[in-house]
Scaffold this motif. Structure first.
Motif, PDB file in Angstrom:
ATOM      1  N   LEU A  31       0.824  -1.207   0.000  1.00  0.00           N
ATOM      2  CA  LEU A  31       0.000   0.000   0.000  1.00  0.00           C
ATOM      3  C   LEU A  31       0.862   1.264   0.000  1.00  0.00           C
ATOM      4  O   LEU A  31       0.554   2.240  -0.688  1.00  0.00           O
ATOM      5  CB  LEU A  31      -0.932   0.002   1.216  1.00  0.00           C
ATOM      6  N   GLU A  44      -4.612   1.292   8.388  1.00  0.00           N
ATOM      7  CA  GLU A  44      -6.073   1.195   8.460  1.00  0.00           C
ATOM      8  C   GLU A  44      -6.600   0.313   7.338  1.00  0.00           C
ATOM      9  O   GLU A  44      -7.389  -0.613   7.562  1.00  0.00           O
ATOM     10  CB  GLU A  44      -6.679   2.595   8.347  1.00  0.00           C
ATOM     11  N   TYR A  45      -6.157   0.584   6.115  1.00  0.00           N
ATOM     12  CA  TYR A  45      -6.582  -0.219   4.964  1.00  0.00           C
ATOM     13  C   TYR A  45      -6.163  -1.684   5.125  1.00  0.00           C
ATOM     14  O   TYR A  45      -6.894  -2.598   4.765  1.00  0.00           O
ATOM     15  CB  TYR A  45      -5.966   0.347   3.682  1.00  0.00           C
ATOM     16  N   SER A  46      -4.956  -1.867   5.653  1.00  0.00           N
ATOM     17  CA  SER A  46      -4.429  -3.225   5.819  1.00  0.00           C
ATOM     18  C   SER A  46      -5.322  -4.068   6.730  1.00  0.00           C
ATOM     19  O   SER A  46      -5.535  -5.251   6.473  1.00  0.00           O
ATOM     20  CB  SER A  46      -3.013  -3.166   6.387  1.00  0.00           C
ATOM     21  N   PHE A 201     -10.544  -2.361  12.395  1.00  0.00           N
ATOM     22  CA  PHE A 201     -10.837  -1.414  11.313  1.00  0.00           C
ATOM     23  C   PHE A 201     -12.091  -0.606  11.600  1.00  0.00           C
ATOM     24  O   PHE A 201     -12.062   0.632  11.584  1.00  0.00           O
ATOM     25  CB  PHE A 201     -10.998  -2.187   9.997  1.00  0.00           C
ATOM     26  N   ILE A 210     -12.261   7.062   3.657  1.00  0.00           N
ATOM     27  CA  ILE A 210     -11.956   5.751   3.107  1.00  0.00           C
ATOM     28  C   ILE A 210     -12.315   5.709   1.623  1.00  0.00           C
ATOM     29  O   ILE A 210     -13.443   6.049   1.245  1.00  0.00           O
ATOM     30  CB  ILE A 210     -12.729   4.632   3.848  1.00  0.00           C
ATOM     31  N   TRP A 212     -13.469   3.465  -0.612  1.00  0.00           N
ATOM     32  CA  TRP A 212     -14.060   2.130  -0.567  1.00  0.00           C
ATOM     33  C   TRP A 212     -13.881   1.372  -1.880  1.00  0.00           C
ATOM     34  O   TRP A 212     -13.707   0.152  -1.881  1.00  0.00           O
ATOM     35  CB  TRP A 212     -15.541   2.214  -0.201  1.00  0.00           C
ATOM     36  N   LEU A 215     -10.377   0.075  -1.823  1.00  0.00           N
ATOM     37  CA  LEU A 215     -10.195  -0.901  -0.748  1.00  0.00           C
ATOM     38  C   LEU A 215     -10.873  -2.227  -1.082  1.00  0.00           C
ATOM     39  O   LEU A 215     -10.299  -3.306  -0.888  1.00  0.00           O
ATOM     40  CB  LEU A 215     -10.757  -0.329   0.550  1.00  0.00           C
ATOM     41  N   SER A 219      -9.054  -5.867  -1.846  1.00  0.00           N
ATOM     42  CA  SER A 219      -9.494  -6.997  -1.017  1.00  0.00           C
ATOM     43  C   SER A 219     -10.001  -8.142  -1.893  1.00  0.00           C
ATOM     44  O   SER A 219      -9.690  -9.318  -1.647  1.00  0.00           O
ATOM     45  CB  SER A 219     -10.595  -6.557  -0.053  1.00  0.00           C
TER      46      SER A 219
END
Length: 263
Positions: A31, A44-46, A201, A210, A212, A215, A219
């Motif tokens: 990231l 946070e994303y992780s 999270f 965020i 999204w 993300l 994911s």
């Protein structure tokens, strides 16, 4: 660089499906260095990416009844509490400028990446060395249960700080302290990581902008990687690949330290 980031996202999932862990520790570097996200937001994303990936990875173990929910609760509750406290109270206490030595300034982002690099080195050692022995049939004692709960708290703090799942710490604790068979330890570890990461999270995204779409895309790609890795695990012995992956993580950890301090 983004195309390499998406390719790396697949590899994160593949490693999780193939060797039962380790891939999540690459999420933050991917990231930060390939997608250009700042370190704090990357942690946070992780948490979300690791959480969703671990949910997908745990499904196969759940279907095979290789998840011990009692152990997940013993280890998971202290871990979840630690993550919540770390994300909401400890992280905000870290100043934007942590340390200054002559022309070297350690910012909050660099500080988190250095912690992460140290964690990568520990993880690499765990992967390179020989696997822990299978537990005997001795009944676990209360001291071991307390030690496991204590290690759960430590894992929670580290997960809260750097957004990594901590499977390399959870699995040995489940095997050595709670006498859990290896396959059950892996399945249970994935459940613990899922709970830790997703609760961490959603409990700390207030006020965070965020992306999204990005993300969920990363994911989803990681989950595809897990499916590929799970398929390959039937044809390839993941244990043989684990030391090589450990050396790769070690090199990455050293690279992060050199880049953030000397370059």
């Amino acid at each position: 660089m983004e195309i390499f980031g998406y390719i790396a996202s697949v590899l994160i999932g593949v490693s999780l499906g193939l060797i039962g862990g380790g891939g999540s520790i690459l999420t933050v570097p991917v990231l930060v260095y390939l997608f250009g996200i700042d370190a704090l937001l990357a942690t946070e994303y992780s948490l979300f990416i690791v959480g969703i990936s671990s949910v997908a990875g745990s499904m196969a173990y759940f279907k095979k009844k290789l998840v011990n929910f009692k152990i997940a609760i013993v280890f998971g509750i202290p871990s979840v509490i630690s993550i919540f406290l770390t994300r909401n109270y400890l992280l905000p206490l870290i100043p934007d400028e942590v340390l200054r030595i002559n022309n070297l300034m350690i910012t909050k982002d660099i500080f988190l990446l250095l912690i992460f690099a140290g964690l990568m080195m520990v993880a690499s050692y765990k992967m390179i060395r020989k696997d822990v022995q299978q537990p005997d049939e001795k009944q676990e004692n209360k001291n071991n249960t307390l030690l496991a709960a204590g290690e759960g708290s430590v894992v929670g703090v580290l997960t809260g700080l750097v957004g990594a799942g901590g499977g390399f710490m959870i699995i040995p604790a489940l095997v050595n302290l709670l006498k859990t068979p290896m396959k059950v330890a892996i399945g249970t570890s994935l459940v613990i990581i899922s709970l830790n990461s997703l609760i961490g999270f959603f409990s700390s995204i207030q006020g965070t902008l965020i992306n999204w779409r990005f993300l969920l895309s990363v994911s989803a790609i990681a989950v595809v990687g897990i499916i590929i890795g799970s398929y390959l695990s039937k044809k390839i012995d993941g244990k043989k690949l684990k030391p090589a992956f450990g050396w790769f993580i070690l090199v990455m950890g050293i690279y992060i330290i050199i880049k953030e301090i000397f370059l």
